[in-house]
Design an enzyme around this catalytic site. Structure first.
Site, PDB file in Angstrom:
ATOM      1  CE  LYS A 196      -3.933  -2.363   2.196  1.00  0.00           C
ATOM      2  NZ  LYS A 196      -4.406  -2.752   3.481  1.00  0.00           N
ATOM      3  CD  GLN A 233      -3.359  -4.296   6.710  1.00  0.00           C
ATOM      4  OE1 GLN A 233      -3.384  -3.456   6.032  1.00  0.00           O
ATOM      5  NE2 GLN A 233      -4.369  -5.581   6.253  1.00  0.00           N
ATOM      6  CG  ASP A 285      -9.831  -0.014   5.040  1.00  0.00           C
ATOM      7  OD1 ASP A 285      -9.579  -0.189   3.766  1.00  0.00           O
ATOM      8  OD2 ASP A 285      -9.124  -0.396   5.891  1.00  0.00           O
TER       9      ASP A 285
END
Ligand code: NAD
Length: 281
Positions: free
Chosen positions: A52, A96, A119
């Site tokens: 990422k 994460q 997200d």
């Protein structure tokens, strides 16, 4: 059969996003920034986070990883999120997953400012998506949606079968397709006669985590099939769809790897830029 080349489509999107970042830099003298919080030392999470960061930097975004040991106290993470929420140089925040057991995932997700929720996991964004309003959308289903739209721009009236009901994949996928006026069926581990349900789909999205679960005789001729699964097996990484046999029936199919995976990362970059734009309003 049309092989849906997610790698190529993601690369095209990345190029466009890079141009957009350049324009933002010139116009506002600012750089959109993505901050990722990584807790613990799980190998897959470390790889995802590194990828990422690399992708973000490639298109010119500011990218930062904050690493904590797996025994970090929950309150320290919450305090850091507060700090990032108030930091104007941070456009998007991603924690994460999975988290260590002593950290409450719901509490963490709810602490992120919904406008910085790249997200799309915050209940505010989940609610907006299910109400059909503008929202941040989870990256993997957003990537699947963009691939489907490339193949079939008008989805109205199509029958879509989503296999899997996770908050990460199945549920937001279904909402996106519903918004496009598909008739959507969400199936899951307790669904009776999954094969029969699948065989009705003009579009089938498999997000399960079982290697090659979906067979050719589950698929209607000329259906669009999107394979989200990533499964490690003796023969390497395979998806949730039996690729060889399904490719003989489907109109279009994503490979694994090289299908949905690259789209997930590029959609994270897209979401970061969208969050930056929200910060200007
Ligand atoms: P999950 O475990 O949270 O959810 C799996 C879903 O599958 C559940 O809703 C469950 O009810 C359903 N299911 C389980 N067994 C079933 C069966 N026999 N028949 C029908 N449904 C069944 O998983 P997830 O996080 O949604 O991920 C699914 C897959 O997608 C995994 O392989 C994961 O690695 C992969 N994934 C890929 C990407 C990507 O970028 N390509 C991103 C995230 C997840």
């Amino acid at each position: 059969m049309n092989l849906i080349d997610g790698k190529k489509i993601a690369a095209e999107m990345r190029n466009k996003l890079k141009v957009e970042v350049d324009i933002i830099k010139k116009k506002f003298n600012k750089v959109p920034g993505l901050t990722v919080i990584l807790i613990g030392d799980l190998a897959p999470s470390q790889i995802y986070v590194r990828n990422k960061e690399k992708s973000a930097k490639e298109i010119g975004l500011k990218s930062e990883i904050i690493k904590y040991p797996k025994d970090i106290q929950e309150i320290s993470v919450l305090n850091k999120i507060d700090e990032l929420n108030n930091d104007a140089t941070v456009s998007g925040i991603l924690v994460q997953l999975p988290l260590p057991d002593h950290i409450d995932k719901k509490k963490i997700i709810e602490r992120i400012n919904p406008d910085k929720d790249v997200d799309g996991f915050h209940p505010y964004n989940v609610g907006n998506l299910s109400s059909g309003y503008e929202s941040s959308v989870p990256c993997t289903p957003l990537g699947c949606y963009l691939l489907i739209k490339k193949i079939e721009p008008n989805l109205s009236g199509k029958k879509a079968i989503v296999i899997g009901r996770s908050n990460l994949n199945g549920k937001p996928m279904a909402q996106l397709l519903l918004k496009e006026n598909c008739t959507v069926t969400i199936t899951h581990s307790k669904t009776k006669d999954l094969k029969n349900e699948c065989s009705k789909g003009d579009i089938v999205i498999a997000a399960v985590g079982i290697p090659e679960l979906v067979k050719a005789d589950w698929i209607k001729k000329d259906a669009i099939v999107i394979d989200v699964g990533i499964n490690k097996t003796d023969k390497g990484i395979v998806g949730d769809v039996a690729f060889e046999e399904v490719s003989k029936v489907a109109k279009a199919l994503t490979p694994v790897p090289g299908g949905v995976g690259p789209m997930t990362i590029v959609c994270l970059l897209k979401n970061t830029i969208e969050c930056f734009k929200k910060s200007l309003k």
